[in-house]
Design a protein around this motif. Structure first.
Motif, PDB file in Angstrom:
ATOM      1  N   VAL A  78       0.839  -1.206   0.000  1.00  0.00           N
ATOM      2  CA  VAL A  78       0.000   0.000   0.000  1.00  0.00           C
ATOM      3  C   VAL A  78       0.871   1.252   0.000  1.00  0.00           C
ATOM      4  CG1 VAL A  78      -1.637   1.345   1.368  1.00  0.00           C
ATOM      5  CG2 VAL A  78      -2.002  -1.102   1.054  1.00  0.00           C
ATOM      6  N   LEU A  79       1.903   1.282   0.835  1.00  0.00           N
ATOM      7  CA  LEU A  79       2.782   2.456   0.887  1.00  0.00           C
ATOM      8  C   LEU A  79       3.530   2.659  -0.432  1.00  0.00           C
ATOM      9  CD1 LEU A  79       4.271   2.116   4.487  1.00  0.00           C
ATOM     10  CD2 LEU A  79       2.490   3.686   3.704  1.00  0.00           C
ATOM     11  N   THR A  80       3.922   1.564  -1.060  1.00  0.00           N
ATOM     12  CA  THR A  80       4.638   1.658  -2.335  1.00  0.00           C
ATOM     13  C   THR A  80       3.744   2.233  -3.426  1.00  0.00           C
ATOM     14  OG1 THR A  80       5.991  -0.235  -1.721  1.00  0.00           O
ATOM     15  CG2 THR A  80       5.945   0.348  -4.040  1.00  0.00           C
ATOM     16  N   THR A  81       2.526   1.708  -3.549  1.00  0.00           N
ATOM     17  CA  THR A  81       1.643   2.228  -4.593  1.00  0.00           C
ATOM     18  C   THR A  81       1.158   3.639  -4.265  1.00  0.00           C
ATOM     19  OG1 THR A  81      -0.257   1.134  -3.577  1.00  0.00           O
ATOM     20  CG2 THR A  81       0.839  -0.022  -5.369  1.00  0.00           C
ATOM     21  N   TYR A  82       0.954   3.935  -2.993  1.00  0.00           N
ATOM     22  CA  TYR A  82       0.517   5.276  -2.602  1.00  0.00           C
ATOM     23  C   TYR A  82       1.590   6.321  -2.916  1.00  0.00           C
ATOM     24  CZ  TYR A  82      -1.739   8.944   0.100  1.00  0.00           C
ATOM     25  OH  TYR A  82      -2.352  10.110   0.484  1.00  0.00           O
ATOM     26  N   SER A  83       2.866   5.895  -2.845  1.00  0.00           N
ATOM     27  CA  SER A  83       3.952   6.832  -3.140  1.00  0.00           C
ATOM     28  C   SER A  83       4.163   7.029  -4.638  1.00  0.00           C
ATOM     29  CB  SER A  83       5.247   6.355  -2.492  1.00  0.00           C
ATOM     30  OG  SER A  83       5.669   5.157  -3.089  1.00  0.00           O
ATOM     31  N   GLY A  84       3.431   6.262  -5.465  1.00  0.00           N
ATOM     32  CA  GLY A  84       3.492   6.465  -6.907  1.00  0.00           C
ATOM     33  C   GLY A  84       4.393   5.496  -7.647  1.00  0.00           C
ATOM     34  N   ILE A  85       4.979   4.547  -6.963  1.00  0.00           N
ATOM     35  CA  ILE A  85       5.855   3.572  -7.626  1.00  0.00           C
ATOM     36  C   ILE A  85       4.988   2.512  -8.292  1.00  0.00           C
ATOM     37  CG2 ILE A  85       7.652   1.845  -7.269  1.00  0.00           C
ATOM     38  CD1 ILE A  85       8.562   3.543  -4.854  1.00  0.00           C
ATOM     39  N   LEU A 144      -8.030  -6.039 -20.749  1.00  0.00           N
ATOM     40  CA  LEU A 144      -8.839  -4.909 -20.278  1.00  0.00           C
ATOM     41  C   LEU A 144      -8.164  -3.566 -20.533  1.00  0.00           C
ATOM     42  CD1 LEU A 144     -10.004  -6.362 -16.841  1.00  0.00           C
ATOM     43  CD2 LEU A 144     -11.310  -6.235 -18.969  1.00  0.00           C
ATOM     44  N   ASP A 145      -6.998  -3.599 -21.211  1.00  0.00           N
ATOM     45  CA  ASP A 145      -6.216  -2.390 -21.485  1.00  0.00           C
ATOM     46  C   ASP A 145      -5.959  -1.603 -20.194  1.00  0.00           C
ATOM     47  OD1 ASP A 145      -4.763  -0.773 -23.227  1.00  0.00           O
ATOM     48  OD2 ASP A 145      -6.436   0.650 -23.389  1.00  0.00           O
ATOM     49  N   LEU A 146      -5.536  -2.327 -19.160  1.00  0.00           N
ATOM     50  CA  LEU A 146      -5.298  -1.734 -17.842  1.00  0.00           C
ATOM     51  C   LEU A 146      -3.808  -1.788 -17.546  1.00  0.00           C
ATOM     52  CD1 LEU A 146      -6.500  -0.639 -15.172  1.00  0.00           C
ATOM     53  CD2 LEU A 146      -6.639  -3.019 -14.406  1.00  0.00           C
ATOM     54  N   LYS A 147      -3.191  -0.621 -17.421  1.00  0.00           N
ATOM     55  CA  LYS A 147      -1.769  -0.532 -17.098  1.00  0.00           C
ATOM     56  C   LYS A 147      -1.587  -0.419 -15.583  1.00  0.00           C
ATOM     57  CE  LYS A 147      -0.292   1.596 -21.396  1.00  0.00           C
ATOM     58  NZ  LYS A 147       0.436   2.698 -21.988  1.00  0.00           N
ATOM     59  N   PHE A 148      -0.395  -0.769 -15.113  1.00  0.00           N
ATOM     60  CA  PHE A 148      -0.094  -0.637 -13.684  1.00  0.00           C
ATOM     61  C   PHE A 148      -0.216   0.821 -13.234  1.00  0.00           C
ATOM     62  CE2 PHE A 148       2.057  -4.737 -14.329  1.00  0.00           C
ATOM     63  CZ  PHE A 148       1.578  -5.426 -13.237  1.00  0.00           C
ATOM     64  N   GLU A 149       0.141   1.736 -14.109  1.00  0.00           N
ATOM     65  CA  GLU A 149       0.073   3.161 -13.744  1.00  0.00           C
ATOM     66  C   GLU A 149      -1.365   3.659 -13.605  1.00  0.00           C
ATOM     67  OE1 GLU A 149       0.606   5.107 -18.179  1.00  0.00           O
ATOM     68  OE2 GLU A 149       2.380   4.535 -17.044  1.00  0.00           O
ATOM     69  N   THR A 180      -4.600   4.331  -3.592  1.00  0.00           N
ATOM     70  CA  THR A 180      -5.310   4.083  -2.342  1.00  0.00           C
ATOM     71  C   THR A 180      -5.605   2.594  -2.181  1.00  0.00           C
ATOM     72  OG1 THR A 180      -7.455   4.409  -3.379  1.00  0.00           O
ATOM     73  CG2 THR A 180      -6.390   6.350  -2.430  1.00  0.00           C
ATOM     74  N   MET A 181      -5.813   2.178  -0.938  1.00  0.00           N
ATOM     75  CA  MET A 181      -6.027   0.761  -0.669  1.00  0.00           C
ATOM     76  C   MET A 181      -7.317   0.251  -1.314  1.00  0.00           C
ATOM     77  SD  MET A 181      -5.952  -1.269   2.961  1.00  0.00           S
ATOM     78  CE  MET A 181      -7.070  -0.150   3.727  1.00  0.00           C
ATOM     79  N   ILE A 182      -8.421   0.927  -1.096  1.00  0.00           N
ATOM     80  CA  ILE A 182      -9.705   0.495  -1.649  1.00  0.00           C
ATOM     81  C   ILE A 182      -9.719   0.674  -3.168  1.00  0.00           C
ATOM     82  CG2 ILE A 182     -12.202   0.885  -1.620  1.00  0.00           C
ATOM     83  CD1 ILE A 182     -11.117  -0.409   0.921  1.00  0.00           C
ATOM     84  N   GLY A 183      -9.103   1.741  -3.653  1.00  0.00           N
ATOM     85  CA  GLY A 183      -9.067   1.979  -5.092  1.00  0.00           C
ATOM     86  C   GLY A 183      -8.291   0.909  -5.829  1.00  0.00           C
ATOM     87  N   SER A 184      -7.159   0.509  -5.287  1.00  0.00           N
ATOM     88  CA  SER A 184      -6.379  -0.538  -5.951  1.00  0.00           C
ATOM     89  C   SER A 184      -7.080  -1.887  -5.839  1.00  0.00           C
ATOM     90  CB  SER A 184      -4.972  -0.615  -5.356  1.00  0.00           C
ATOM     91  OG  SER A 184      -5.017  -0.905  -3.984  1.00  0.00           O
ATOM     92  N   TRP A 185      -7.741  -2.130  -4.725  1.00  0.00           N
ATOM     93  CA  TRP A 185      -8.485  -3.385  -4.554  1.00  0.00           C
ATOM     94  C   TRP A 185      -9.621  -3.476  -5.580  1.00  0.00           C
ATOM     95  CZ3 TRP A 185     -13.623  -4.065  -2.887  1.00  0.00           C
ATOM     96  CH2 TRP A 185     -13.992  -5.383  -2.657  1.00  0.00           C
ATOM     97  N   ALA A 186     -10.304  -2.373  -5.805  1.00  0.00           N
ATOM     98  CA  ALA A 186     -11.447  -2.383  -6.724  1.00  0.00           C
ATOM     99  C   ALA A 186     -11.003  -2.390  -8.187  1.00  0.00           C
ATOM    100  CB  ALA A 186     -12.329  -1.175  -6.444  1.00  0.00           C
ATOM    101  N   THR A 187      -9.807  -1.886  -8.484  1.00  0.00           N
ATOM    102  CA  THR A 187      -9.351  -1.777  -9.866  1.00  0.00           C
ATOM    103  C   THR A 187      -8.811  -3.089 -10.419  1.00  0.00           C
ATOM    104  OG1 THR A 187      -8.803   0.531  -9.452  1.00  0.00           O
ATOM    105  CG2 THR A 187      -7.856  -0.463 -11.408  1.00  0.00           C
ATOM    106  N   VAL A 188      -8.147  -3.868  -9.581  1.00  0.00           N
ATOM    107  CA  VAL A 188      -7.552  -5.128 -10.051  1.00  0.00           C
ATOM    108  C   VAL A 188      -8.673  -6.090 -10.431  1.00  0.00           C
ATOM    109  CG1 VAL A 188      -6.130  -7.112  -9.380  1.00  0.00           C
ATOM    110  CG2 VAL A 188      -5.476  -4.808  -8.668  1.00  0.00           C
ATOM    111  N   PRO A 189      -8.614  -6.695 -11.619  1.00  0.00           N
ATOM    112  CA  PRO A 189      -9.668  -7.624 -12.047  1.00  0.00           C
ATOM    113  C   PRO A 189      -9.729  -8.867 -11.147  1.00  0.00           C
ATOM    114  CG  PRO A 189      -8.188  -7.080 -13.873  1.00  0.00           C
ATOM    115  CD  PRO A 189      -7.600  -6.494 -12.649  1.00  0.00           C
ATOM    116  N   VAL A 190     -10.873  -9.521 -11.159  1.00  0.00           N
ATOM    117  CA  VAL A 190     -11.082 -10.713 -10.333  1.00  0.00           C
ATOM    118  C   VAL A 190     -10.065 -11.798 -10.684  1.00  0.00           C
ATOM    119  CG1 VAL A 190     -12.710 -12.550  -9.766  1.00  0.00           C
ATOM    120  CG2 VAL A 190     -13.526 -10.212  -9.989  1.00  0.00           C
TER     121      VAL A 190
END
Length: 130
Positions: free
Chosen positions: A16-23, A33-38, A43-53
């Motif tokens: 969470v700290l790594t993604t929150y810092s922008g890495i 799904l044309d979804l890039k890591f960037e 945020t914790m909930i945002g990243s949880w909801a964005t990653v596909p099942v």
């Protein structure tokens, strides 16, 4: 089990700290799904909801594989000591070499040190209880 839970909790906080810092990893998280890591929010909930099942299924299967093979607890070893025999990396060495001010070296046992194996394992257990 408490030690493993504590280690997973620490890894999750680091993630969470790594993604929150922008890495971010380069490339795609999901090409279909044309979804890039960037594109994944920091945020914790945002990243949880964005990653596909299917991504979460892969993560869970990978952790199950590690639990069943690499991190399998040997009943003959102390709880939390899951490093297989023959691995060059040992979490808790039997003794430490301390360089003294006069240029000499003294080898001290783990139980003589404040941050020895017992202290470290208790700290990991407490992290798992939080």
């Amino acid at each position: 089990m408490e030690i493993k839970h504590g280690r997973m909790a620490m890894a999750a906080v680091l993630g969470v700290l790594t993604t929150y810092s922008g890495i971010r990893f380069p490339g795609y998280l999901s090409k279909t799904l044309d979804l890039k890591f960037e594109d994944v929010p920091g945020t914790m909930i945002g990243s949880w909801a964005t990653v596909p099942v299917t991504g979460w299924i892969q993560i869970v299967l990978f952790v199950v594989l590690l639990e069943a093979s690499w991190w399998k607890q040997d009943p003959a070893k102390a709880p939390g000591d899951v490093v297989p025999e023959g691995v060059w990396w040992a979490r808790y060495p039997d003794g430490y070499s301390i360089f003294l001010g006069d240029g000499s070296v003294k080898t001290v046992a783990e139980d003589e040190l404040f941050l020895g194996k017992t202290w470290k394992l208790n700290a990991e257990r407490n992290n798992g209880r939080a």
